[in-house]
Scaffold this active site. Structure first.
Site, PDB file in Angstrom:
ATOM      1  N   ASP A  62       0.836  -1.194   0.000  1.00 27.59           N
ATOM      2  CA  ASP A  62       0.000   0.000   0.000  1.00 27.59           C
ATOM      3  C   ASP A  62       0.874   1.249   0.000  1.00 27.59           C
ATOM      4  O   ASP A  62       1.653   1.459   0.932  1.00 27.59           O
ATOM      5  CB  ASP A  62      -0.871  -0.049   1.267  1.00 27.59           C
ATOM      6  CG  ASP A  62      -1.922   1.036   1.272  1.00 27.59           C
ATOM      7  OD1 ASP A  62      -2.472   1.309   0.201  1.00 27.59           O
ATOM      8  OD2 ASP A  62      -2.171   1.619   2.331  1.00 27.59           O
ATOM      9  N   THR A  95      -3.340   5.698  -4.084  1.00 29.38           N
ATOM     10  CA  THR A  95      -2.225   6.461  -3.514  1.00 29.38           C
ATOM     11  C   THR A  95      -0.948   6.283  -4.327  1.00 29.38           C
ATOM     12  O   THR A  95      -0.254   7.253  -4.604  1.00 29.38           O
ATOM     13  CB  THR A  95      -1.971   6.034  -2.062  1.00 29.38           C
ATOM     14  OG1 THR A  95      -1.821   4.627  -2.013  1.00 29.38           O
ATOM     15  CG2 THR A  95      -3.108   6.443  -1.167  1.00 29.38           C
ATOM     16  N   THR A  96      -0.664   5.034  -4.709  1.00 30.39           N
ATOM     17  CA  THR A  96       0.544   4.796  -5.499  1.00 30.39           C
ATOM     18  C   THR A  96       0.422   5.504  -6.844  1.00 30.39           C
ATOM     19  O   THR A  96       1.368   6.145  -7.309  1.00 30.39           O
ATOM     20  CB  THR A  96       0.751   3.285  -5.725  1.00 30.39           C
ATOM     21  OG1 THR A  96       0.480   2.615  -4.511  1.00 30.39           O
ATOM     22  CG2 THR A  96       2.155   2.985  -6.167  1.00 30.39           C
ATOM     23  N   ASP A 392      -9.337   0.108   2.022  1.00 35.65           N
ATOM     24  CA  ASP A 392      -9.361   0.647   0.658  1.00 35.65           C
ATOM     25  C   ASP A 392     -10.684   0.303  -0.013  1.00 35.65           C
ATOM     26  O   ASP A 392     -11.361   1.163  -0.571  1.00 35.65           O
ATOM     27  CB  ASP A 392      -8.227   0.038  -0.187  1.00 35.65           C
ATOM     28  CG  ASP A 392      -6.864   0.636   0.136  1.00 35.65           C
ATOM     29  OD1 ASP A 392      -6.776   1.419   1.107  1.00 35.65           O
ATOM     30  OD2 ASP A 392      -5.897   0.334  -0.576  1.00 35.65           O
TER      31      ASP A 392
HETATM   32  P1  ADP Z   1      -2.940   2.367  -5.784  1.00 36.08           P
HETATM   33  O1  ADP Z   1      -2.271   2.636  -4.474  1.00 36.08           O
HETATM   34  O2  ADP Z   1      -2.716   3.479  -6.748  1.00 36.08           O
HETATM   35  O3  ADP Z   1      -4.356   1.979  -5.659  1.00 36.08           O
HETATM   36  P2  ADP Z   1      -2.463  -0.362  -6.513  1.00 36.08           P
HETATM   37  O4  ADP Z   1      -1.222  -1.112  -6.213  1.00 36.08           O
HETATM   38  O5  ADP Z   1      -3.693  -0.701  -5.766  1.00 36.08           O
HETATM   39  O6  ADP Z   1      -2.126   1.154  -6.393  1.00 36.08           O
HETATM   40  O7  ADP Z   1      -2.733  -0.552  -8.070  1.00 36.08           O
HETATM   41  C1  ADP Z   1      -3.813   0.064  -8.694  1.00 36.08           C
HETATM   42  C2  ADP Z   1      -3.740  -0.149 -10.176  1.00 36.08           C
HETATM   43  O8  ADP Z   1      -3.786  -1.533 -10.506  1.00 36.08           O
HETATM   44  C3  ADP Z   1      -4.903   0.508 -10.871  1.00 36.08           C
HETATM   45  O9  ADP Z   1      -4.453   1.192 -12.023  1.00 36.08           O
HETATM   46  C4  ADP Z   1      -5.779  -0.677 -11.246  1.00 36.08           C
HETATM   47  O10 ADP Z   1      -6.566  -0.405 -12.371  1.00 36.08           O
HETATM   48  C5  ADP Z   1      -4.765  -1.742 -11.502  1.00 36.08           C
HETATM   49  N1  ADP Z   1      -5.312  -3.091 -11.373  1.00 36.08           N
HETATM   50  C6  ADP Z   1      -5.889  -3.650 -10.293  1.00 36.08           C
HETATM   51  N2  ADP Z   1      -6.296  -4.913 -10.549  1.00 36.08           N
HETATM   52  C7  ADP Z   1      -5.962  -5.170 -11.833  1.00 36.08           C
HETATM   53  C8  ADP Z   1      -6.097  -6.312 -12.701  1.00 36.08           C
HETATM   54  N3  ADP Z   1      -6.674  -7.429 -12.287  1.00 36.08           N
HETATM   55  N4  ADP Z   1      -5.628  -6.197 -13.957  1.00 36.08           N
HETATM   56  C9  ADP Z   1      -5.045  -5.069 -14.386  1.00 36.08           C
HETATM   57  N5  ADP Z   1      -4.875  -3.969 -13.623  1.00 36.08           N
HETATM   58  C10 ADP Z   1      -5.326  -4.007 -12.368  1.00 36.08           C
HETATM   59 MG    MG Z   2      -5.206   0.262  -4.774  1.00 37.90          MG
END
Ligand code: ADP
Ligand code: MG
Length: 540
Positions: A62, A95-96, A392
């Site tokens: 996270d 957040t990322t 989240d």
């Molecule tokens: P953040 O802190 O920004 O939420 P995450 O590590 O949760 O970062 O990653 C979020 C990103 O991963 C988003 O762009 C989301 O669309 C993408 N994502 C999540 N699940 C999938 C999946 N199954 N296939 C492709 N992209 C995904």
């Molecule tokens: Mg996320």
């Protein structure tokens, strides 16, 4: 005549850096932070293990948790950490993404600065691009969803819980999250409001993640006050008290002079009578459960146990308030004022052993305005990461219910925005156009990092995505399929996110990048020397 004589405006020892050097320094620091979290983006992102000064370990994926735990020193890097925190408060997710985007905007700005584009022009261009991006997001990418679309809500929750820590149990957890958020959703002044603070998340390690449980009521981290009390009370009528069931001790030391033994007895009798009165008042109200925010005297506990009343003491104020919302009861201060109408109702109050601890479950509330989720998992690190994922997902589902707009994930939204903004840039003209183009390119950092973290060739993926979003057969929902690194329709793969997360991530990225770009002078006062003998004063 003054020539050659330096004029000291600032205190001696103040460090100062100006102009391009200052900007470059800030950008480098902010980019370092962005680079550090980029490898965690997406479900295939890596985890980070953080060890704090006490030796405690956190394992997480996270973004905001990583940045909060790490002690960042550089002021510009700190600004990026703030962005992650804001994003977390507003949306709970993304957040990322916000930090990665900010880093990318700064990287592209560096190139423009080298070409002598003034920072003010760059920030103005970013602002224009941001406005247009918001418009496109709203009117051309977002899809309206109704609160009844349970499947979409679950998909958003699953996408938000992307991290590996919860992989196996994701569907089950997502269903739980949607159920919980639905329960606490209210209509207020014609608006849908989901106050996720009304969802109590308790965690206990032991068991499996799939044992995580939704409770139509409240779980208290407390056992009953006396072993003779019933373990389970059906048809519970609950008195909620926020004052102690004890005899007040005087603040100042007091003495009682006793002249003969009968006086001591009458004194004790008097005390006993007071305790009896308390228990009588509870009995008279019809309560069979007492939940008290303050202490309960051992004697009172004993009498309550005799009456078959289940009692819990020293409950947190916030838990008491949640209990009132869950059971429909009123919190009462003076025990004398307690009446039958104040009692909360629940189908069952029971003590259960969870892992090593005994907990009190208030379940089966008829229309609870506050509910709980009990998180389980093999170790403490697992339950902590599950809790973070749940938080989240709770906020994500709440924002979908509140705003009613979702957009495709997997980088699809970013690529679509990028393609549209590039076309639109021509209409901007001037040097700002360069900044708009840089903005459009920066958005591609998201699918790029997703593919890279998945172990795929980012260039190939990006080329595929761009062509899928252009031309006559263009499809705005095409993003990265992390199963093969190829382009795929995100609505078909059910990778969905609230539009709010995207909008906020882009806005905060622009905000922080602009702020950093506008700084051309860093004036740092000398750090005050640590006191001799104080912590850290010696080792050099
Ligand atoms: P953040 O802190 O920004 O939420 P995450 O590590 O949760 O970062 O990653 C979020 C990103 O991963 C988003 O762009 C989301 O669309 C993408 N994502 C999540 N699940 C999938 C999946 N199954 N296939 C492709 N992209 C995904
Ligand atoms: Mg996320």
């Amino acid at each position: 005549m003054l020539q050659g004589t330096p004029i000291l405006v600032l205190k001696e020892g103040t460090e100062r850096e100006r102009g391009k050097g200052a900007t470059a320094n800030n950008i480098a620091a902010a980019r370092a932070v962005a680079d550090a979290v980029r490898t965690t983006l997406g479900p295939r992102g890596m985890d980070k293990m953080l060890v704090d000064s006490m030796g405690d370990i956190t394992i997480t994926n996270d973004g905001v948790t990583i940045l909060k735990e790490v002690d960042v020193e550089h002021p510009a890097a700190k600004m990026l950490v703030e962005v992650a925190k804001t994003q977390d408060q507003q949306c709970g997710d993304g957040t990322t993404t916000a930090v990665v985007l900010a880093g990318e905007l700064l990287k592209r700005s560096e190139y423009l600065l080298e070409q002598n584009v003034h920072p003010t022009v760059i920030t103005r261009g970013f602002q224009l691009a941001l406005q247009e991006a918001k418009r496109i997001l709203e009117s051309e990418i977002g899809t309206a969803v109704k609160p009844e679309d349970e499947a979409v809500l679950i998909d958003c929750a699953v996408t938000a819980m992307g991290s590996k820590g919860v992989a196996g149990a994701r569907e089950g957890l997502a269903t739980t999250v949607v159920k919980a958020v639905r329960r606490i959703t209210e209509e207020r002044g014609g608006k849908t409001v989901c106050d996720v603070d009304q969802i109590k998340v308790e965690k206990r390690h032991g068991g499996q993640v799939s044992d995580t449980e939704f409770i139509e009521g409240i779980v208290l981290d407390k056992e009953r006050g006396h072993p003779r009390m019933p373990v389970e009370v059906a048809n519970a009528k609950i008195a909620l008290l926020n004052s102690a069931l004890e005899i007040k001790k005087t603040e100042i030391e007091s003495k009682i002079n006793i002249k003969n033994p009968s006086q001591i007895q009458s004194f004790l009798d008097e005390e006993d009578k007071t305790f009896h009165k308390m228990v009588d008042a509870i009995k008279a109200s019809g309560a069979n459960v007492v939940i008290c925010q303050k202490g309960i005297d051992d004697v009172v506990l004993h009498y309550l146990a005799k009456e078959g009343i289940y009692a819990v003491k020293q409950v947190k104020e916030s838990d008491l308030q949640k209990l009132a919302r869950a059971t429909g009861g009123h919190i009462v201060t003076g025990i004398k004022e307690l009446s039958g109408t104040d009692l909360g109702k629940a189908a069952k109050v029971e003590q259960r052993k969870i892992g090593e601890d005994h907990m009190t479950f208030v379940t089966g509330c008829s229309n609870p305005r506050s509910v709980s989720i009990l998180v389980r998992g093999g170790t403490e690190h697992v339950t902590q990461e599950v809790e973070r994922s749940l938080q989240d997902a709770l906020k994500v589902v709440a924002s979908v219910l509140e705003d009613g707009v979702v957009c495709p994930g997997g980088g699809a939204t970013e690529v679509e925005l990028s393609v549209k903004l590039r076309k639109w840039a021509a209409s901007v003209g001037g040097r700002e156009q360069l900044a708009v183009e840089a903005f459009a390119q920066s958005l591609e950092a998201v699918p790029w990092a997703l593919a890279e973290n998945g172990g795929y060739d980012s260039i190939n993926t990006l080329i595929e995505l761009r062509s899928a979003h252009n031309g006559p057969a263009a499809n705005r929902n095409i993003g990265v399929n992390l199963a093969d690194g190829k382009a795929a329709d995100m609505w078909k793969l059910r990778v969905l996110e609230p539009a709010r997360v995207k909008r906020q991530a882009i806005s905060s990225a622009v905000e922080v990048a602009s702020m950093i770009l506008r700084i051309d002078d860093i004036i740092a006062s000398r750090k005050s020397a640590p006191a001799p003998g104080g912590p850290g004063g010696h080792d050099h």
